[in-house]
Write a protein that holds these residues in place. Structure first.
Motif, PDB file in Angstrom:
ATOM      1  N   GLY A 191       0.824  -1.203   0.000  1.00 35.59           N
ATOM      2  CA  GLY A 191       0.000   0.000   0.000  1.00 35.59           C
ATOM      3  C   GLY A 191       0.858   1.252   0.000  1.00 35.59           C
ATOM      4  N   PRO A 192       0.188   2.402  -0.016  1.00 33.66           N
ATOM      5  CA  PRO A 192       0.911   3.676  -0.062  1.00 33.66           C
ATOM      6  C   PRO A 192       1.679   3.945   1.237  1.00 33.66           C
ATOM      7  CG  PRO A 192      -1.409   3.955  -0.643  1.00 33.66           C
ATOM      8  CD  PRO A 192      -1.251   2.566  -0.132  1.00 33.66           C
ATOM      9  N   LYS A 193       2.894   4.450   1.088  1.00 35.30           N
ATOM     10  CA  LYS A 193       3.712   4.748   2.261  1.00 35.30           C
ATOM     11  C   LYS A 193       3.069   5.831   3.128  1.00 35.30           C
ATOM     12  CE  LYS A 193       8.263   4.390   1.972  1.00 35.30           C
ATOM     13  NZ  LYS A 193       9.670   4.562   1.533  1.00 35.30           N
ATOM     14  N   LEU A 194       2.430   6.817   2.506  1.00 35.86           N
ATOM     15  CA  LEU A 194       1.785   7.892   3.262  1.00 35.86           C
ATOM     16  C   LEU A 194       0.658   7.335   4.146  1.00 35.86           C
ATOM     17  CD1 LEU A 194       1.740  10.904   3.821  1.00 35.86           C
ATOM     18  CD2 LEU A 194       0.194  11.172   1.883  1.00 35.86           C
ATOM     19  N   MET A 195      -0.077   6.365   3.623  1.00 39.48           N
ATOM     20  CA  MET A 195      -1.137   5.737   4.401  1.00 39.48           C
ATOM     21  C   MET A 195      -0.547   5.052   5.638  1.00 39.48           C
ATOM     22  SD  MET A 195      -3.576   2.488   3.399  1.00 39.48           S
ATOM     23  CE  MET A 195      -2.178   1.365   3.468  1.00 39.48           C
TER      24      MET A 195
END
Length: 76
Positions: free
Chosen positions: A45-49
């Motif tokens: 998944g997205p690193k920011l998430m």
């Protein structure tokens, strides 16, 4: 639930609170450092998430270590 001040806590309660806070901060710092140094291809998944999820008490860092990282392939 009543609001309690630091001065209302017993020394044992203060110690337990400080230990819990220290463990939480250590878990989060370790998870954020791993996330920052791990290539995006090795993150589910997205690193920011995941950066945001890690901020959620004890659950976030544990979820990141259990679910957020892809296993590194062993060369050889």
């Amino acid at each position: 639930m009543e609001n309690r001040r630091w001065s209302d806590l017993t020394s044992g309660q203060r110690a337990r609170l400080l230990v819990a806070a220290s463990v939480q901060l250590a878990l989060a710092a370790t998870a954020w450092a791993d996330l920052a140094n791990r290539p995006a291809a090795q993150v589910n998944g997205p690193k920011l998430m995941w950066a945001a999820i890690i901020a959620v008490n004890f659950v976030g860092p544990i979820a990141y270590f259990a679910l957020g990282r892809r296993r590194r392939e062993i060369a050889g």
